[in-house]
Structures are given as C-alpha cells and as structure tokens.
Design an enzyme around this catalytic site. Structure first.
Site, PDB file in Angstrom:
ATOM      1  NE  ARG A   1      -5.018 -32.949  11.018  1.00  0.00           N
ATOM      2  CZ  ARG A   1      -5.835 -32.382  11.905  1.00  0.00           C
ATOM      3  NH1 ARG A   1      -6.996 -32.961  12.190  1.00  0.00           N
ATOM      4  NH2 ARG A   1      -5.495 -31.264  12.497  1.00  0.00           N
TER       5      ARG A   1
ATOM      6  CE  LYS B   1      -0.815 -33.158  13.645  1.00  0.00           C
ATOM      7  NZ  LYS B   1      -0.245 -32.293  12.606  1.00  0.00           N
TER       8      LYS B   1
ATOM      9  CG  HIS C   1      -2.269 -31.573   4.253  1.00  0.00           C
ATOM     10  ND1 HIS C   1      -2.883 -32.320   5.232  1.00  0.00           N
ATOM     11  CD2 HIS C   1      -1.929 -30.394   4.826  1.00  0.00           C
ATOM     12  CE1 HIS C   1      -2.907 -31.624   6.356  1.00  0.00           C
ATOM     13  NE2 HIS C   1      -2.338 -30.451   6.140  1.00  0.00           N
TER      14      HIS C   1
ATOM     15  NE  ARG D   1      -5.970 -30.291   7.821  1.00  0.00           N
ATOM     16  CZ  ARG D   1      -6.852 -30.266   8.822  1.00  0.00           C
ATOM     17  NH1 ARG D   1      -8.066 -30.750   8.628  1.00  0.00           N
ATOM     18  NH2 ARG D   1      -6.517 -29.785  10.005  1.00  0.00           N
TER      19      ARG D   1
ATOM     20  CG  HIS E   1      -5.472 -25.971  12.947  1.00  0.00           C
ATOM     21  ND1 HIS E   1      -5.358 -24.992  11.974  1.00  0.00           N
ATOM     22  CD2 HIS E   1      -5.083 -27.127  12.340  1.00  0.00           C
ATOM     23  CE1 HIS E   1      -4.927 -25.534  10.854  1.00  0.00           C
ATOM     24  NE2 HIS E   1      -4.759 -26.826  11.046  1.00  0.00           N
TER      25      HIS E   1
ATOM     26  CE1 TYR F   1      -4.861 -23.288   4.716  1.00  0.00           C
ATOM     27  CE2 TYR F   1      -5.107 -23.331   7.098  1.00  0.00           C
ATOM     28  CZ  TYR F   1      -4.786 -23.955   5.917  1.00  0.00           C
ATOM     29  OH  TYR F   1      -4.365 -25.261   5.932  1.00  0.00           O
TER      30      TYR F   1
END
Length: 189
Positions: free
Chosen positions: A46, A71, A136, A139, A162, A171
């Site tokens: 990120r 994150k 992003h 990413r 995640h 994805y």
C-alpha cells in the site's frame, strides 16, 4: 462480491514495462522512483507501507521484506525477486546514507504519500496509460498477477495482508472476466 462492487483495473505486462521505463535513472530521484514502482508492482505494498518502509525491514540477501504495522496494525512478510532487489540496491548506493527510509527525499526525509500519487499519475500519463493509474492500481496489478500465476487465493490474501478472504476474492472476478471474454471469442475467429 457485492453486486455494486467494481472490479479494479489492472496494468498489462506491456503497461507495467511502459510505466517502469518512465523514470530517468540517470538522476537519483529517477533511480528511487524506479525502485519504488518496481517494489509496488512486485510486492503489492500500500502507499502508506511504501513511504513508511525502513531499510531495517529489508533483507537484500534473501529478498524478504517485513511490512511493519500495515493496515489493521498487522505485520507481514513478502518476498521480492532479483530485479527488484537490484533496483533497491542501485537506489541505496545513491541515497543519503544516514536515512532509515527506503524511499526518502533527496535530503533524507520521509517521502510524502502525495508525492507518490502525483509521481505515479505523471509517469502513467507519460507512458500513455492515462490518468486513471494510481498507486493502488499497482497493488491490484500485483494481486491479479500473483493470482494468475498461483491460482491460490490464500497466498494472495497473505501477500496483501487482508484479514478476510472475501476482500481478496475480487481478484478471482478479474480472471473470471478474462476467461469469459476468451471463451466467448473462441469460435469467433
């Protein structure tokens, strides 16, 4: 995936090469920007993780990069290949020696996330990709390429950091739409 959730746009391999070809590597800032773009594309970091990355978190011998306090305040490890390691090493030789930041300003300070956004957009426009490309996007491109290569959603989830597999499932829809397009055109030629 929710019905209204938009499938992210990603860069083709040709787009990625065009973007990576934009920084003028004869200049120190161009060397830095090239290494930054390569790491973003090859590691899926990120924006905040890129600008907060410290040299102490990278093992250039093994290619292991520890993302500290990503994150959700989670740490994770990713691995990078030889080309990305070489790009980082080339930048390190031109960077101020007294900075802890991997991607620092020319005076050694921490890079501003706004600069990162502007830089990606500027290079994307120069590469003929348009202004829709942002950090992003890199990413999303990484995640899509990793899923295409491995077909393992759990690996993609771990690489991206995640918490929930449902976040990563977007994805699979990119690859599914490519399959649909290929199959619909199969007998049309």
């Amino acid at each position: 995936m929710a019905a209204l959730e938009k499938i992210p746009e990603v860069l083709t391999p040709e787009d990625q090469a065009a973007l990576l070809g934009q920084p003028n590597r004869r200049c120190p800032s161009g060397e830095r920007n090239h290494a930054l773009l390569r790491l973003a594309l090859d590691g899926g970091l990120r924006s905040a993780e890129l600008v907060a990355l410290r040299w102490s978190s990278i093992d250039l011998e093994t290619g292991r990069v520890k993302i500290v306090q990503g994150k959700g305040r989670k740490d994770r490890n990713i691995w990078i290949g030889a080309l990305t390691i070489a790009a980082l090493e080339a930048w390190r030789t031109r960077q101020r020696a007294d900075t802890p930041w991997v991607f620092s300003t020319m005076t050694g300070g921490q890079l501003d996330p706004r600069y990162l956004r502007q830089m990606v957009k500027r290079y994307a426009i120069r590469a003929g990709l348009g202004s829709w490309v942002h950090p992003h996007t890199l990413r999303h491109t990484f995640a899509t390429d990793l899923y295409r290569q491995t077909k393992d959603l759990r690996l993609v989830q771990r690489a991206l950091g995640h918490s929930s597999i449902s976040t990563t499932q977007v994805y699979t829809h990119i690859v599914d739409s490519e399959l649909e397009e290929a199959m619909k055109g199969l007998r049309e030629r």
